[in-house]
Each structure stands twice: as C-alpha cells, then as structure tokens.
Design an enzyme around this catalytic site. Structure first.
Site, PDB file in Angstrom:
ATOM      1  N   ASP A 483       0.808  -1.222   0.000  1.00 50.21           N
ATOM      2  CA  ASP A 483       0.000   0.000   0.000  1.00 50.21           C
ATOM      3  C   ASP A 483       0.839   1.268   0.000  1.00 50.21           C
ATOM      4  O   ASP A 483       0.315   2.356  -0.184  1.00 50.21           O
ATOM      5  CB  ASP A 483      -0.857   0.017   1.275  1.00 50.21           C
ATOM      6  CG  ASP A 483      -2.260  -0.502   1.023  1.00 50.21           C
ATOM      7  OD1 ASP A 483      -2.728  -0.404  -0.114  1.00 50.21           O
ATOM      8  OD2 ASP A 483      -2.878  -0.985   1.986  1.00 50.21           O
TER       9      ASP A 483
HETATM   10  C1  BGC Z   1      -2.696  -3.500   4.578  1.00 52.96           C
HETATM   11  C2  BGC Z   1      -2.512  -4.468   3.444  1.00 52.96           C
HETATM   12  C3  BGC Z   1      -1.214  -4.185   2.729  1.00 52.96           C
HETATM   13  C4  BGC Z   1      -0.062  -4.149   3.701  1.00 52.96           C
HETATM   14  C5  BGC Z   1       1.233  -3.748   3.037  1.00 52.96           C
HETATM   15  C6  BGC Z   1      -1.487  -3.511   5.464  1.00 52.96           C
HETATM   16  O1  BGC Z   1      -1.627  -2.540   6.438  1.00 52.96           O
HETATM   17  O2  BGC Z   1      -3.840  -3.866   5.329  1.00 52.96           O
HETATM   18  O3  BGC Z   1      -3.575  -4.385   2.537  1.00 52.96           O
HETATM   19  O4  BGC Z   1      -1.015  -5.193   1.777  1.00 52.96           O
HETATM   20  O5  BGC Z   1      -0.328  -3.224   4.736  1.00 52.96           O
HETATM   21  O6  BGC Z   1       1.265  -2.442   2.650  1.00 52.96           O
END
Ligand code: BGC
Length: 808
Positions: A483
């Site tokens: 993200d």
């Molecule tokens: C999110 C995921 C994401 C991960 C890596 C998490 O906080 O819920 O959707 O893949 O972070 O960024």
C-alpha cells in the site's frame, strides 16, 4: 525473557505477571458481537461494526496505557484493588491471566480474597458474560464490597470522541433493579440499547461517571470505591456508565459467584417502548434469563469450548516440537478466525473507526480460514465480490454494516481484483463447492447489474490484461500489495493520503509483483474456467500466463533478483542500479511461488539474494538498503524512518511467500528456519525484545536498520496470520487441498524427523504419517496400503478414513 507460559492441554497462554511489556489482549466473540480484552480487563466491545455500534468507551493513545475496560473493584475493609492489577495497581499476592480461545480469565488475590473474572461471549449471543467468583482464602470471616464498572460509548466511536458540544447533553439511562439500560439516542433514531446487569440484588449502583469517580479522579481511585459507597446516580447527559455494588459476606474458605451480562439489544422499530419514555425491556429480559445461574454460564462456556474443538480438529499435527504444534493446532488458526471476523478494524493498533473490510485483505484472510467454517467463507466471498466494479476493478475497502464499497478510498489498487480469484479458489478446493461460481452477484452492489461469480473472476483476470504498461507488465495504479509504494501519487502536502492522492494519471508505472500474482493465480483461474465449461477461456488464460512469465523474465529480472516495479518515469525500482531500495522482497517470493524462473535458475538466484541481502536475525526485511530520504515519486514507503513498516521493516505478511518459494525449489530447511524466525511461539523467550503477545503474529517487527530491531508492532489483525498458516500447513508440513484431491508433499528440512497429521476435509478423514529424510524431492506415498504415483490423493467420500504413509 518470558512473562508467562503456554498451557497446550488447556489451549491457553498463561500470563504470570501484569507487568507485560505491552497490554496483551484477546478477542471475545466469534459471530456478530465482539470484545477486545487485555490481560488487565481493559478494552471494549461492539456489535458488528467497531465504529458505529460501540458499547464501551476506550482511550487509544492515553497515559497510562490501556484506559477503559470492564473493571471489578474489591473493597475489603478500607483496602481496595482490582484483580487485573490495573487500574488500581495495588500489589497482588497472586496474579494470573489465562488467554483462551474466545475467553480470558483474570485472577487476582490480595489479603485473603481471591477474585476470578472470566470474560466471554457465548455462542449465538450479543453480549459479554463476566463470571466473577470471590473466595475467602483467609481464616477469618470477611465482608467485602464488589463494584462493577463499565463506561458507555455513545455508539458512534468517532462522534463519541469528537463531538462533545452535543454529546455531553444526550446521555440517558434507565435503572431497573440490578439492571442498567444505556439508551442514549434511543429516543430518536436508534432502536438499540445496551444492558448491564448482575444476577443478584445490588446494594447500590451508579450510572453517572462523575458521581462514581469524582471529577478529578482516574479509574484507579473512584470515590465510590475508595469510600465503599455507591451514589445511586442516574446519568443525565455527561458520561453514562454502569456500576453495581454488591455486599458479599464470606465465611473462611467460602466462595460466591456472580454473573454479570453486558449486552446489545435491538427492538423492532414499532415496539421500541414499554410506555412513553420507558424502553421495551422484553428482549433484554430474555437475554438475561439465559445467564441467571452459574450452571447456565458453565454450559455456555462448554459449548464454546466444543465449538473450538470441532473447528481445530480439521488440521492437527504431532511433530515432537511443542512450539510448532501449538502454532499449527491452536494459535495460528485462532488468529485466522479473528482476522476473518475483524479484518483490519479493531485491535490495540487499529482504532475501529478507520478501516472497514479490505478487498485484498479479506480475500487473503480467507486463505487461512476456509477450512474452519467453509459456509462462512462462502458468504464472505459473495459479499466481497459484490463490491467489485463492472470493469473488474474493485473497491479497496467496504463497510461491514452496509457491505458497500467505501467511496472515500475508492478503487485503483490494481492487485485487488486478482485476490478474489485466490480467495475463491481456496474455498472451492476446501469445499468442492463449484456451484458457488454460478451464483449471481451484483457489481458495485447494484441489483440491476449482475453476473455469475465466475464472470466476476473473469473480469478480475482481464482487468490486469486491460491494464498493461510499456513493458507489458501490469500497471500498478494507486498501489499493489504494498500500500505504500505509491507511484502515481507525488504528494508534497502534509496530511494528504498517499493512497487516495493520485495526481499522475500516466499509464507508465508497472508492478512486477502483480505480474507474479497474475501468473500465480492463472492455473487456478484456468482450472475453474474448465470446470465451469469454458475450455477456451482456460486455454487463453494459460497462454496469457505463459506470456506474462516471459515478460517478467525479460523486463522484470535484474540479474540477481526480480525487479520490483517501474516508476512513473519508466525507471527501475528494486534494481542494483538504484541507490536505496535495490532489492524488495515481494516479487522474489511471489514470482517463485508462481514458478517463474524455477526451471531456468532465476528462482534460486532470487532466493539466495533474499538470504544474502534481506534476511536478519528476526526475519526478512522488506527492502535493502532502506530508503534514507523521502522520494516523492515512490510515496509512503520512503516516508518511514529506516527499518520500520514498509521501509525495511520485517513485514511478516510477506515472509511466508519466501518460505513457500523455498519449498518450491526444495529447500525445506531454509523454509522452516524462516518460519521459526517470526512465529510468535518461537519468539516467546525474547518477549522483552518482541514486546507483543507471544501467541499471535504481529504485522511488523522492526528491521535491522531500526533503532529498536526485533520489536514488534501491530499484533493480531494482519494477513500474516493467514499466510503463515498456508506456508506451514500446506507447504512446509505439506498437506494442501487441490481441486482434485489432497496434495501431500512435505518440505521441512532435516530438523523434524517425522510427524503425523490428521486432516479432515470434505467430510473424510486423512491420517498421514510422514517419515522425513529431507530429500528435497517430491514425496512418495502409500495410500491405504498401496503405493501411488505422484503426491495427489484423490478425495475420499464423506465418512471415509484414509491412511497415508509418506516418505519425504
Ligand atoms: C494492509 C494491506 C497491505 C499491507 C502492506 C497492510 O496494512 O492492510 O492491505 O497489503 O499493509 O502495505
């Protein structure tokens, strides 16, 4: 250093001191009503939605930590204390907290009185039950006073902590004998209230916080308790609470048990009132009638235990390694249930007001959950699919109460659609329910625009193909799994969201990770297409995957490892040419899991690079070197100080991808070594470094560049739970449901000599005995006494018992 121990027979973690390095919590509830409870009794509960239907107030970020909960105060001849130590923090002669499966039991003892509080949410019940037992362990008769305490949240947890000009005037309660009704906003648009009751006559009560505490006091010194006298206050505005006072006489050795119930009650809109201004208490009385006696409570607790026994019996291992067994048999599936229920909404790191259900997150949570309750997985898949848009893209999040896509976050995370294929395939492999593919499901929750679930999967798959970039790799959009890799964002304004700010619309930034994910899901997608009668689509999907694989090897390979992405300007990310962030973990794991470069050697090279460049004593970090400065063209990843979160933290969610990848190339000892680095039971002995619960995974452990290397953050609600369960149960221990049968192909290395697994799947039982010589080659199987070719055991009819001897 440990702060407790595992009691495997009781399926409990026993915390031996209240002075843990952080509040260690547990979850109550398995269906619609949930509570978070810390080892001191802190926390809160809610009905379905942690933001919109919250019963208790909780203060995140407060000092001291963990403020708000369901507290029981013992007043014993002027001395007063709480069995969970906090909030009074009087020294206890004995303290113990048993963290169990959907219950927690806290016991404190001081000066000849033992108080035990058991917290749980019975099955089929929208309420917490607190069974409180007081025992006189002294040689003299005792007369003590017991005070209960909860502070009500005015339902919408966000409004509750921001809108004081209104909220301090609206609080309302009713008191009826031993039952307190919290009915704020019931006079207008709500048809639900909270009830807090005890199965005994009370000597007093309070429902107004200031009367109970005193204006200048904290929870550690409520004046009603210090003086041993309730005020019988009836809240009018300000802060409604629920407190009962019981007078308890105890002969030496005598014990008495009280049952407190804290519940959520709804009335039909036309039946809200008993008479003007008086709430209809009928459903509340029905609820309370179910928990009037200790026998009723014990029966409900027994039912909860049986529920867990049944669920956990789907996969059990006996390996001789107690830590491995307790992770696989108890704690990892337990965490998978919690993540399935709560996604990323409410924990001690997620406030319950920010995030709903994630599209990507919930699909991955299914991977570790499908075997526990397949019917609930089915329902979830249909809910998630209904938030997909007609062009195949997906809302990144949806709200559990409305099940609608969240417009504020929107879509455009280009990995999202593919996870629907993974989640659905996992469910069908477990259950055999191909019929789900024929279910009619709307797009964007619009009943006028519907298609079969299979058509949804097809749009997911083709969404990638419609969104390829200059190198033929998938466009990343706002972000992919990571993200924080925001290649179209370019944010220079403080406070702006990295995920929703998209001020570059060029179709240039590409993700090698999504390419790996695409190749990984393609065989499942093709098999489902075939099973549904779309043989041409299956063939086309396999061709697309082969092309994508070629593209990855051509444009996504950096010489020693897989590239991570191309940025907006077409420059490489995760390449030896970069100054920082030369290698990132995600494509190494996923591309190898997908089989890319396995035959041609790149896979092994990539995993060797992970070992040499990313591995640390506490797990594999996400990238190296860590980004030292903010890069506007990379986004949030470079906003974190080196070693934390997505900037070179050990992001435990993606470590199992590398474990699985290691099994793909037959290196079981590597896979198991990596597993042990992050599995909480193996980290129990360094709890003073790790700091969070030793029974569940955390999202992140600070990486080697961090000041606090080895320290975990964000326990409980993380895709780490599902993925580690998949890695250990399906790939390392090696028992994996496929469409046609159970694959038995362990790859654990030499350390574990042999083990047995009992797997229940589709109504049949598989008893598997593994003799492990760590050959690194495909296993040899003898099924019901007959040697078979390959590692796939066809599914047996329901009721059958299949015996499998396996040499690995
Ligand atoms: C999110 C995921 C994401 C991960 C890596 C998490 O906080 O819920 O959707 O893949 O972070 O960024």
């Amino acid at each position: 250093m440990r702060f407790g121990h595992f009691d495997d027979a009781g399926r409990e973690y026993v915390i031996e001191t209240p002075r843990t390095p952080y509040p260690w919590i547990n979850y109550l509830g398995t269906e619609e009503f949930f509570g978070l409870v810390s080892h001191t009794g802190g926390g809160y509960c809610f009905y379905r939605d942690a933001r919109l239907r919250r019963l208790l107030r909780y203060r995140y970020n407060n000092v001291p930590t963990d403020v708000g909960g369901r507290y029981y105060y013992v007043h014993d001849g002027g001395d007063y204390w709480t069995p969970g130590w906090a909030p009074v923090k009087r020294e206890l002669d004995r303290y113990e907290c048993r963290v169990g499966l959907s219950y927690t039991k806290v016991t404190g003892e001081r000066k000849g009185i033992r108080a035990e509080v058991l917290y749980f949410v019975p099955l089929g019940t929208n309420a917490e039950v607190h069974r409180v037992t007081l025992k006189n362990t002294s040689k003299a008769a005792k007369s003590v006073k017991l005070f209960s305490f909860v502070e009500f949240c005015l339902w919408d947890a966000w409004d509750d902590q921001t809108n004081y000009q209104r909220n301090l005037s609206i609080g309302e309660v009713e008191v009826d004998g031993s039952t307190i009704y919290h009915k704020t906003e019931y006079r207008e648009r709500r048809n639900h209230y909270a009830v807090h009751s005890v199965n005994a006559a009370v000597a007093g009560f309070d429902t107004d916080r200031e009367s109970f505490l005193g204006l200048w006091n904290g929870f550690g010194e409520p004046q009603a308790v210090t003086e041993g006298r309730s005020r019988n206050s009836v809240a009018s505005g300000w802060q409604p609470i629920g407190s009962h006072q019981l007078a308890v006489d105890l002969a030496p050795g005598e014990e008495r048990t009280f049952v407190f119930v804290l519940g959520y009650v709804e009335n039909p809109v036309g039946e809200k009132w008993e008479k003007p201004g008086v709430v209809n208490k009928k459903p509340a009385r029905q609820l309370l009638a179910r928990f009037q006696t200790t026998a009723q409570v014990d029966a409900a607790l027994g039912a909860l235990r049986d529920y867990w026994t049944e669920m956990l019996s789907k996969y059990t291992v006996k390996s001789g390694d107690a830590r491995l067994d307790r992770m696989v048999n108890i704690w990892n599936p337990y965490q998978c249930m919690v993540t399935f229920n709560l996604s990323r909404s409410a924990s001690y790191f997620e406030t319950g007001i920010g995030r709903g259900m994630g599209f990507r997150d919930s699909n991955q949570d299914l991977l570790g959950f499908v075997h526990l309750v397949p019917a609930r997985a089915r329902e979830r898949i249909l809910d998630i699919a209904a938030t997909q848009k007609a062009d195949g893209s997906a809302y990144h999040q949806y709200q559990p109460l409305t099940k609608r896509g969240n417009d504020a976050v929107g879509s455009g995370f280009n990995d999202d659609p593919l996870w629907l294929i993974s989640g659905t395939a996992a469910y069908i492999k477990e259950s055999g329910d191909l019929g789900i593919l024929k279910e009619t499901v709307p797009f964007d929750n619009d009943p006028r625009d519907t298609a079969t679930l299979f058509e949804h999967l097809k749009r997911s798959f083709h969404h990638v193909l419609h969104n390829l970039g200059p190198h033929g790799l998938p466009l990343i959009g706002r972000a992919d799994w990571n993200d924080c890799l925001n290649l179209n964002c370019f944010s220079e304004t403080p406070g702006e969201s990295f995920q929703t700010t998209g001020n570059r619309t060029g179709r240039t930034a590409e993700s090698v990770f999504i390419a790996g994910l695409f190749v990984h899901v393609a065989p499942d997608y093709a098999a489902l297409a075939e099973a549904t009668g779309f043989a041409d689509e299956a063939k086309a999907a396999r061709d697309h995957a082969a092309r994508m694989e070629k593209t990855v090897l051509e444009h996504g390979w950096d010489g020693e490892w897989f590239l991570r992405a191309y940025d907006f300007f077409g420059r490489k990310i995760g390449s030896k040419e970069c100054e920082d962030g030369q290698i990132l973990i995600e494509p190494q794991g996923y591309c190898v899991m997908a089989g890319i470069g396995v035959a041609t050697g790149q896979a092994r090279k990539a995993l060797d690079s992970v070992r040499d460049r990313l591995e640390s004593a506490h797990g594999i970090v996400l990238n190296q070197p860590a980004y030292q400065a903010y890069h506007v063209e990379l986004g949030e990843i470079s906003s974190y100080p080196p070693g934390y979160k997505e900037n070179a933290g050990i992001f435990c969610h993606n470590n199992p991808w590398v474990m699985i990848a290691e099994t793909v190339i037959g290196r079981g000892d590597r896979a198991f070594a990596l597993y042990k680095k992050i599995a909480p039971a193996y980290r129990e002995e360094i709890s003073e470094v790790h700091r969070l619960e030793p029974y569940v995974y955390a999202q992140m452990i600070a990486g080697k560049d961090a000041v606090r290397h080895g320290e975990a953050k964000n326990s409980w609600l993380t895709g780490t739970a599902a993925w580690n369960f998949v890695a250990i149960s399906q790939h390392i221990l090696g028992v994996k449901p496929e469409l046609e049968g159970l694959r038995v192909n362990p790859c654990i290395g030499a350390e574990v000599e042999g083990f047995t697994i009992l797997r229940r799947c589709r109504g049949a039982e598989y008893r598997i005995r593994v003799t492990n010589e760590a050959t690194g080659k495909p296993a040899r199987l003898v099924v019901d006494g007959k040697p078979v070719d390959g590692t796939l055991v066809p599914y047996a009819p329901a009721g059958a018992v299949v015996t499998i001897e396996c040499e690995a």
